[in-house]
Write a protein that holds these residues in place. Sequence first.
Motif, mmCIF file in Angstrom:
data_model
loop_
_atom_site.group_PDB
_atom_site.id
_atom_site.type_symbol
_atom_site.label_atom_id
_atom_site.label_comp_id
_atom_site.label_asym_id
_atom_site.label_seq_id
_atom_site.Cartn_x
_atom_site.Cartn_y
_atom_site.Cartn_z
ATOM 1 N N LEU A 4 -4.161 12.570 -1.946
ATOM 2 C CA LEU A 4 -5.183 12.218 -2.883
ATOM 3 C C LEU A 4 -4.412 11.770 -4.406
ATOM 4 C CD1 LEU A 4 -7.865 14.429 -2.065
ATOM 5 C CD2 LEU A 4 -8.243 11.954 -2.035
ATOM 6 N N ARG A 5 -3.292 12.436 -4.713
ATOM 7 C CA ARG A 5 -2.517 11.915 -5.810
ATOM 8 C C ARG A 5 -2.383 10.555 -6.092
ATOM 9 N NH1 ARG A 5 -0.904 16.704 -8.317
ATOM 10 N NH2 ARG A 5 0.319 15.172 -9.735
ATOM 11 N N HIS A 6 -2.277 9.856 -4.954
ATOM 12 C CA HIS A 6 -1.907 8.424 -4.970
ATOM 13 C C HIS A 6 -3.086 7.756 -4.256
ATOM 14 C CE1 HIS A 6 2.035 9.586 -6.541
ATOM 15 N NE2 HIS A 6 1.998 10.540 -5.693
ATOM 16 N N THR A 7 -3.937 8.335 -3.713
ATOM 17 C CA THR A 7 -4.991 7.608 -2.898
ATOM 18 C C THR A 7 -6.385 7.807 -3.253
ATOM 19 O OG1 THR A 7 -3.262 7.523 -0.843
ATOM 20 C CG2 THR A 7 -5.732 6.704 -0.505
ATOM 21 N N PRO A 8 -6.957 6.875 -3.586
ATOM 22 C CA PRO A 8 -8.509 6.943 -3.945
ATOM 23 C C PRO A 8 -9.404 7.543 -2.836
ATOM 24 C CG PRO A 8 -8.086 4.733 -4.676
ATOM 25 C CD PRO A 8 -6.898 5.322 -3.928
ATOM 26 N N ALA A 9 -10.154 8.418 -3.181
ATOM 27 C CA ALA A 9 -11.173 9.266 -2.186
ATOM 28 C C ALA A 9 -11.726 8.361 -1.470
ATOM 29 C CB ALA A 9 -12.022 10.134 -2.882
ATOM 30 N N ALA B 253 -20.162 7.868 -10.261
ATOM 31 C CA ALA B 253 -19.417 8.741 -11.265
ATOM 32 C C ALA B 253 -18.608 8.033 -12.222
ATOM 33 C CB ALA B 253 -18.607 9.728 -10.837
ATOM 34 N N ASP B 254 -17.717 6.958 -11.855
ATOM 35 C CA ASP B 254 -16.815 6.400 -12.635
ATOM 36 C C ASP B 254 -16.935 4.932 -12.610
ATOM 37 O OD1 ASP B 254 -15.575 8.623 -12.492
ATOM 38 O OD2 ASP B 254 -14.221 8.322 -10.707
ATOM 39 N N ARG B 255 -18.206 4.356 -12.215
ATOM 40 C CA ARG B 255 -18.395 2.907 -12.133
ATOM 41 C C ARG B 255 -17.459 2.180 -11.854
ATOM 42 N NH1 ARG B 255 -23.640 3.561 -12.820
ATOM 43 N NH2 ARG B 255 -24.177 4.851 -14.720
ATOM 44 N N ILE C 221 -14.248 15.078 -5.502
ATOM 45 C CA ILE C 221 -14.116 16.198 -6.560
ATOM 46 C C ILE C 221 -12.615 16.787 -6.784
ATOM 47 C CG2 ILE C 221 -14.520 18.515 -7.199
ATOM 48 C CD1 ILE C 221 -17.281 18.476 -6.179
ATOM 49 N N ALA C 222 -11.879 16.843 -5.405
ATOM 50 C CA ALA C 222 -10.613 17.099 -5.394
ATOM 51 C C ALA C 222 -9.683 16.011 -6.065
ATOM 52 C CB ALA C 222 -9.955 17.268 -4.125
ATOM 53 N N GLU C 223 -9.994 14.711 -5.755
ATOM 54 C CA GLU C 223 -9.245 13.530 -6.404
ATOM 55 C C GLU C 223 -9.313 13.642 -7.842
ATOM 56 O OE1 GLU C 223 -9.465 8.809 -6.920
ATOM 57 O OE2 GLU C 223 -11.122 9.680 -5.873
ATOM 58 N N LYS C 224 -10.611 13.768 -8.521
ATOM 59 C CA LYS C 224 -10.817 13.829 -9.768
ATOM 60 C C LYS C 224 -10.153 14.936 -10.460
ATOM 61 C CE LYS C 224 -14.762 13.000 -11.875
ATOM 62 N NZ LYS C 224 -14.661 11.791 -12.256
ATOM 63 N N LEU C 225 -10.087 16.111 -9.983
ATOM 64 C CA LEU C 225 -9.126 17.130 -10.610
ATOM 65 C C LEU C 225 -7.692 17.210 -10.432
ATOM 66 C CD1 LEU C 225 -11.285 20.338 -9.273
ATOM 67 C CD2 LEU C 225 -11.401 19.402 -11.602
#
Length: 316
Positions: free
Chosen positions: A258-263, A135-137, A192-196
């Motif tokens: 998840l606000r500060h940690t990648p999924a 999704a984000d490369r 999905i939660a992390e991206k939002l």
Amino acid sequence: MPEHTTSTTAADRPSARSRLARLGTGPLPVLGAAVLWGTTGTASSFAPAEAHPAAIGSAGLVLGGVLLFLFGKGSTALVARSDRGTRRMLLLGAAAVAGYPLAFYPAVANTGVAVGTVITLGSAPVFSGLLAWGADRARPTARWLVATLAAVLGCAVLVLGPEFTGTESSVNVLGVLLALAAGFSYSLYAVIAEKLIRRGHTSGAVMGTMFAGGGLLVLPVVPAAGTAWLATANGALVALHLALFTVFLAYWLFGHGLRHTPAATATTLSLAEPAVAALLGVALVGERLPLVSWSGLVVLALGLAVLRVPLPRRRG
């Protein structure tokens, strides 16, 4: 010389405080969620025998999802004022949330708790890394790869340790596929939660909306599997524990982390769950772990520690 020493120490203090603050807002909430998830198996063991495993998980998700939505700041506004793309992501996240218990509990029923848990939790970080890459490369880092491999290996040795001395059994293909589907569902709604959340939406609103939607999707499972167990004291207490602690509080912490940690990192950290479950089984249920399982616990802990050890700074 004393002045130089005092100046260096004062300059280092904000950096130490900032690292501690990042630790408290990132990995610690995720690990706290994993600890709460680790109580699921022990709590479920106290449910009435007639309670279907899928119904137990679905009941906890329904009530916990409602609580997340009600207490999630901005949940109503997120649903009412979101653009079409955000609503599609929320709907996909809700479907992924609903898919997890519907795949995980049948997987455990077909493969057993040990194998089902290892495949589900061990595959989730891999799926998360691949989803983030696609999704984000965002190419997975060497640190993440090492930590994930160590954590998955430690998790497998920890949970499957008692099986190493037992008789061999045939692998249930359907159960393995369901466990992989559960791992994919978990990683999908985490990504999905992390991206939002990274887009500026509050973690409470995102998790509340997705889990309330997931609860609505699995709601028919509860009456279909029978609700008599919910009228008993043990059944009601188990459902309340799952809803309040393993869904509401755990996913509030998970969303905050998840606000500060990648999924991808968060799903690796969540591999602490089977370690907590194993320790609770020894302490409360009276289970025994062989030495090989304890060694797996050590490897798992080292794998999680790799994600949090500060990297040495390069000198310019």
